[in-house]
Design an enzyme around this catalytic site. Structure first.
Site, PDB file in Angstrom:
ATOM      1  N   ALA A  33       0.813  -1.214   0.000  1.00  0.00           N
ATOM      2  CA  ALA A  33       0.000   0.000   0.000  1.00  0.00           C
ATOM      3  C   ALA A  33       0.849   1.268   0.000  1.00  0.00           C
ATOM      4  CB  ALA A  33      -0.915   0.001   1.212  1.00  0.00           C
ATOM      5  N   CYS A  34       0.265   2.331  -0.576  1.00  0.00           N
ATOM      6  CA  CYS A  34       0.980   3.606  -0.709  1.00  0.00           C
ATOM      7  C   CYS A  34       1.428   4.153   0.634  1.00  0.00           C
ATOM      8  CB  CYS A  34       0.072   4.616  -1.409  1.00  0.00           C
ATOM      9  SG  CYS A  34       0.700   6.292  -1.430  1.00  0.00           S
ATOM     10  N   PHE A  35       0.529   4.055   1.636  1.00  0.00           N
ATOM     11  CA  PHE A  35       0.843   4.661   2.918  1.00  0.00           C
ATOM     12  C   PHE A  35       1.709   3.760   3.800  1.00  0.00           C
ATOM     13  CE2 PHE A  35      -2.399   7.579   1.588  1.00  0.00           C
ATOM     14  CZ  PHE A  35      -1.985   8.774   2.134  1.00  0.00           C
ATOM     15  N   LYS A  65       3.366   8.604   7.123  1.00  0.00           N
ATOM     16  CA  LYS A  65       2.946   9.470   6.029  1.00  0.00           C
ATOM     17  C   LYS A  65       1.607  10.111   6.324  1.00  0.00           C
ATOM     18  CE  LYS A  65       3.216   8.042   1.706  1.00  0.00           C
ATOM     19  NZ  LYS A  65       3.365   7.183   0.496  1.00  0.00           N
TER      20      LYS A  65
END
Lengths: 128, 257
Positions: free
Chosen positions: B139-141, B155
């Site tokens: 996942a991005c975060f 983040k």
């Protein structure tokens, strides 16, 4: 300072064309300047072989950390080979953009169209 | 500083995922020299967005997602999966060289966002360290990359870019509340739940208008130029309609990898 080999041809969109040992066949990739601007390349999407692209048509995409850029075909022609080594190691575009980091081999339709591309001096002017 | 740019600020309401992605992409396609656009928006339904090249097909429990009212869309930009829910989303479009290229733009835009968020009391920093993560890295975060906005080590803002022709699009999520644990639920990867920083945890009470004001002000200060409120141009709406029909509403695009 970016490396700009004198025996290659370039586009304003930062692709290069490098002659192969076969008549009318060229390697296409992105320039040292372009890879430096993008940063660490993490993925490259290339077309299937046998597909023809016209000049400035998008033939793939390149992703660096979070940035995706379209890849533009410098000159009309047919893709006869893609660099499958980039699947496993896309960072070759960073480490050796003009060598092992090539992307597609193109059989150009008309070598007369090469005259419209930039030589090294003009490309250097373009990026400076 | 982009002191020469004329900026248009578009405050949009909540839209569905395909419409949001089509509008961001259309703003980039229709970008004009000397002009910048800042779009602020949100999402009608909770939506998972995938990065342009991120593997997703077969990895998500789509029945479970449908039961929870979660939609899917694939972004035009790079990066990894984000669950969009309680957040303010921004999109910035500029001529690609206006801020000095993709990497320099990333830093400048994040600096503007960080200044804006700091001005409303969020103790954010722009990280100078992080990992080079491939599109299939989760996942991005989950982990910050260099240049991203963090609180502590978490983040707060996840962003990604697209270069199209002479334009650069950067869009991203400023998390107000909630975590990204639903992503883990939908992928069955329950061992490594991602919990980003949130404005709620940092500020307590969050007033969205105040956040938007701070973000606009921070970007104005860092990016310079002249700024005014505006709307979509007809060409941008037309292009967004085309992109939504032909790409972003198509399952073949969303689940292309």
């Amino acid at each position: 300072m970016s490396d700009i080999p004198s025996d290659l041809l370039y586009t304003e969109e930062h692709e290069y064309l490098r002659p192969s040992s076969e008549e009318g066949i060229f390697f296409v990739g992105i320039t040292d300047y372009a890879q430096g601007e993008l940063g660490d390349v993490v993925y490259i999407e290339l077309p299937d072989t046998g597909i023809s692209f016209s000049k400035m048509e998008v033939f793939g995409t390149i992703e660096a950390v979070k940035a995706v850029s379209d890849l533009y075909n410098p000159i009309s022609g047919e893709v006869i080979e893609i660099n499958i080594a980039l699947d496993d190691d896309p960072s070759l575009v960073n480490s050796d953009p003009y060598g092992e980091g090539w992307m597609i081999k193109l059989r150009v339709d008309d070598e007369g169209d090469l005259d419209a591309l930039l030589d090294a001096d003009r490309y250097e002017d373009h990026i400076s | 500083m982009t002191s020469g740019l004329q900026w248009r600020v578009i405050r949009d309401g909540p839209c569905a995922g395909p419409h949001n992605m089509a509008l961001d992409h259309a703003l980039a396609v229709c970008s004009q020299q000397g002009q910048g656009v800042l779009r602020l928006y949100s999402w009608i339904e909770a939506t998972v967005s995938f990065g342009r090249n991120e593997p997703a097909r077969g990895l998500y429990d789509r029945t479970n997602a449908a039961d929870q009212g979660i939609e899917f869309v694939r972004r035009p930009t790079g990066g990894r999966a984000v669950l969009h829910s309680n957040e303010i989303t921004y999109a910035i479009v500029v001529p690609v060289r206006a801020l000095g290229g993709p990497r320099a733009s990333y830093i400048e835009i994040n600096r503007g966002l960080a200044e804006g968020l700091s001005s409303i009391g969020a103790a954010v920093t722009v990280t100078d360290h992080g990992e080079t993560l491939s599109p299939n890295a989760g996942a991005c975060f989950g982990a910050p990359a260099p240049g991203e906005i963090i609180v502590g080590e978490k983040k707060l803002v996840g962003s990604a870019q697209l270069r199209v022709g002479d334009a650069l699009l950067q869009h991203g999520s400023i998390i107000i509340d909630g975590d990204q644990s639903l992503l883990n639920q939908l992928t069955g990867k329950l061992h490594d739940i991602v919990r980003p920083a949130t404005l709620r945890s940092v500020l307590g009470v969050v007033h969205q208008d105040q956040v938007k004001f701070g973000v606009i002000d921070g970007l104005k200060h860092v990016l310079g130029g002249s700024w005014e409120e505006g709307e979509y141009l007809s060409g941008e709406r037309n292009e967004a309609g085309r992109l939504e029909r032909q790409r972003y509403s198509q399952a073949g695009w969303t689940w292309r990898r």
